[in-house]
Design an enzyme around this catalytic site. Structure first.
Site, PDB file in Angstrom:
ATOM      1  N   MET A 183      -8.524   8.201  -0.711  1.00  0.00           N
ATOM      2  CA  MET A 183      -9.439   8.836   0.625  1.00  0.00           C
ATOM      3  C   MET A 183      -9.980  10.159   0.332  1.00  0.00           C
ATOM      4  SD  MET A 183      -7.020   7.449   3.526  1.00  0.00           S
ATOM      5  CE  MET A 183      -6.375   5.729   3.850  1.00  0.00           C
TER       6      MET A 183
ATOM      7  N   SER B 176       0.901  -1.349  -0.025  1.00  0.00           N
ATOM      8  CA  SER B 176      -0.029  -0.004   0.011  1.00  0.00           C
ATOM      9  C   SER B 176       0.902   1.221  -0.123  1.00  0.00           C
ATOM     10  CB  SER B 176      -0.814   0.226   1.175  1.00  0.00           C
ATOM     11  OG  SER B 176      -1.295   1.374   1.366  1.00  0.00           O
TER      12      SER B 176
ATOM     13  N   HIS C 276      -1.214  -1.363  -4.349  1.00  0.00           N
ATOM     14  CA  HIS C 276      -2.454  -0.915  -3.797  1.00  0.00           C
ATOM     15  C   HIS C 276      -2.245   0.657  -3.810  1.00  0.00           C
ATOM     16  CE1 HIS C 276      -6.229  -1.745  -1.349  1.00  0.00           C
ATOM     17  NE2 HIS C 276      -5.703  -0.860  -0.545  1.00  0.00           N
TER      18      HIS C 276
ATOM     19  N   MET D 208     -11.910   4.823  -1.385  1.00  0.00           N
ATOM     20  CA  MET D 208     -12.682   4.925  -0.042  1.00  0.00           C
ATOM     21  C   MET D 208     -13.237   6.309  -0.171  1.00  0.00           C
ATOM     22  SD  MET D 208      -9.764   3.158   2.568  1.00  0.00           S
ATOM     23  CE  MET D 208      -8.276   3.728   1.354  1.00  0.00           C
TER      24      MET D 208
ATOM     25  N   ASP E 134      -7.138  -6.098   3.835  1.00  0.00           N
ATOM     26  CA  ASP E 134      -6.200  -4.935   3.836  1.00  0.00           C
ATOM     27  C   ASP E 134      -6.227  -4.215   5.430  1.00  0.00           C
ATOM     28  OD1 ASP E 134      -5.310  -2.262   3.334  1.00  0.00           O
ATOM     29  OD2 ASP E 134      -6.952  -1.674   2.204  1.00  0.00           O
TER      30      ASP E 134
ATOM     31  N   MET F  66     -11.727  -5.554   4.733  1.00  0.00           N
ATOM     32  CA  MET F  66     -10.939  -4.564   5.454  1.00  0.00           C
ATOM     33  C   MET F  66     -10.868  -5.203   7.019  1.00  0.00           C
ATOM     34  SD  MET F  66     -10.126  -1.975   3.887  1.00  0.00           S
ATOM     35  CE  MET F  66      -9.593  -1.250   5.017  1.00  0.00           C
TER      36      MET F  66
ATOM     37  N   HIS G 141      -8.155   1.456  -4.415  1.00  0.00           N
ATOM     38  CA  HIS G 141      -9.044   1.081  -3.437  1.00  0.00           C
ATOM     39  C   HIS G 141      -9.538   2.601  -3.068  1.00  0.00           C
ATOM     40  CE1 HIS G 141      -9.573   0.082   0.972  1.00  0.00           C
ATOM     41  NE2 HIS G 141     -10.956   0.245   0.718  1.00  0.00           N
TER      42      HIS G 141
ATOM     43  N   ASP H 156      -4.493   3.530  -2.170  1.00  0.00           N
ATOM     44  CA  ASP H 156      -5.698   4.182  -1.412  1.00  0.00           C
ATOM     45  C   ASP H 156      -5.976   5.615  -1.452  1.00  0.00           C
ATOM     46  OD1 ASP H 156      -6.003   1.812   0.457  1.00  0.00           O
ATOM     47  OD2 ASP H 156      -3.907   1.972   1.025  1.00  0.00           O
TER      48      ASP H 156
HETATM   49  C1  DX5 Z   1      -6.647   1.773   5.263  1.00  0.00           C
HETATM   50  C2  DX5 Z   1      -5.933   1.433   4.006  1.00  0.00           C
HETATM   51  C3  DX5 Z   1      -4.821   0.203   4.025  1.00  0.00           C
HETATM   52  C4  DX5 Z   1      -3.720   0.721   4.704  1.00  0.00           C
HETATM   53  C5  DX5 Z   1      -3.035  -0.397   5.028  1.00  0.00           C
HETATM   54  O1  DX5 Z   1      -7.731   2.771   5.087  1.00  0.00           O
HETATM   55  O2  DX5 Z   1      -6.949   1.062   3.030  1.00  0.00           O
HETATM   56  O3  DX5 Z   1      -4.502   0.047   2.673  1.00  0.00           O
HETATM   57  O4  DX5 Z   1      -2.856   1.609   4.074  1.00  0.00           O
HETATM   58  O5  DX5 Z   1      -1.806  -0.197   5.643  1.00  0.00           O
HETATM   59  P1  DX5 Z   1      -1.100  -1.006   6.859  1.00  0.00           P
HETATM   60  O6  DX5 Z   1      -0.531  -2.381   5.942  1.00  0.00           O
HETATM   61  O7  DX5 Z   1      -0.070  -0.446   7.369  1.00  0.00           O
HETATM   62  O8  DX5 Z   1      -2.104  -1.487   7.953  1.00  0.00           O
HETATM   63 ZN    ZN Z   2      -6.608   0.125   1.259  1.00  0.00          ZN
END
Ligand code: DX5
Ligand code: ZN
Length: 230
Positions: free
Chosen positions: A46, A17, A42, A77, A184, A146, A75, A44
């Site tokens: 947000m 990620s 990956h 979010m 994740d 998740m 991903h 993320d």
């Molecule tokens: C959380 C993200 C994850 C996160 C994972 O909202 O979707 O992808 O970055 O990070 P680690 O592996 O550090 O928990």
């Molecule tokens: Zn993620």
């Protein structure tokens, strides 16, 4: 666009990620994990609305695309995933995963995403019952469970979500569907085996890969050692 089924479902794949990377040197960080053996990156995304944090958008994905041949796993979010998904695909995302909690008609969302030509994924938060995604299994290529509350990296793994992974794997097998099962949040050398035992084949790992003291290659190799139980 990369085919998600060029990635084996019979062995563990690791999806670092980007959230845990050094943002001063993003493209070098992407090259570093690819050289270390990651086949998926990956991303993320947000929006500060669906989750209480803002990360980065399609511009960053586009800037990184030439740096890598990895499968780009976006991903989302974000609220209104259908509004922004085309931008991420145009920027180079090979797969787009939306959150089932954001949509009143998630089956329609999955079908609309399919039209973009990318791999389609659906994700569910720790508190969302597994029944929310079961009707969608025939419509998606990937289900993302998740194992932390979405919004931040570096949180503690929640083992209580694992029965949902087991149930999804079982139902997909019963229906004869091929899909990737991804997890994740909080995945590291200590938690990966339990996820694999629940039928998860794709491990998202931020902190455990980008910030591993022995380097990304050692981190990825250690995560891959787990065996997918089907
Ligand atoms: C959380 C993200 C994850 C996160 C994972 O909202 O979707 O992808 O970055 O990070 P680690 O592996 O550090 O928990
Ligand atoms: Zn993620």
């Amino acid at each position: 666009m990369k085919d998600i089924f060029s990635i084996s479902r019979d062995k563990i794949s690791v999806a670092p990620s980007l959230l845990a990377a050094d943002f001063r040197h993003l493209s070098e960080e992407v090259e570093r994990v690819e050289k270390a053996g990651a086949e998926v990156l990956h991303l993320d995304i947000m929006d500060g609305h669906f989750v209480p944090n803002i990360s980065f958008g399609a511009l960053v994905v586009k800037a990184l695309r030439p740096a890598s041949r990895m499968f780009f796993d976006a991903h989302l979010m974000i609220s209104e995933p259908l509004r922004y998904a085309p931008d991420f695909v145009a920027a180079g995302a090979d797969g787009v995963t939306f959150h089932v909690e954001t949509e009143r008609d998630p089956a329609n969302t999955a079908r609309e995403l399919r039209k973009l030509g990318c791999a389609v994924g659906v994700s569910l938060k720790p508190g969302t019952p597994v029944e929310a995604v079961m009707p969608l299994l025939p419509l998606v290529d990937l289900v993302l469970v998740m194992s932390v509350e979405p919004g931040f990296g570096g949180q503690k793994f929640m083992p209580e979500v694992l029965p949902k992974a087991t149930a999804i794997r079982r139902e997909a097998d019963r229906l004869g569907l091929k899909l990737h099962l991804e997890i994740d949040g909080g995945i590291d050398g200590g938690t990966v085996a339990a996820a694999a035992a629940a039928g998860v084949n794709m491990m998202v790992a931020g902190t455990a890969v980008f910030r591993h003291p022995d380097g990304a290659a050692a981190a990825i190799a250690a995560l891959r050692e787990a065996e997918v139980i089907k």
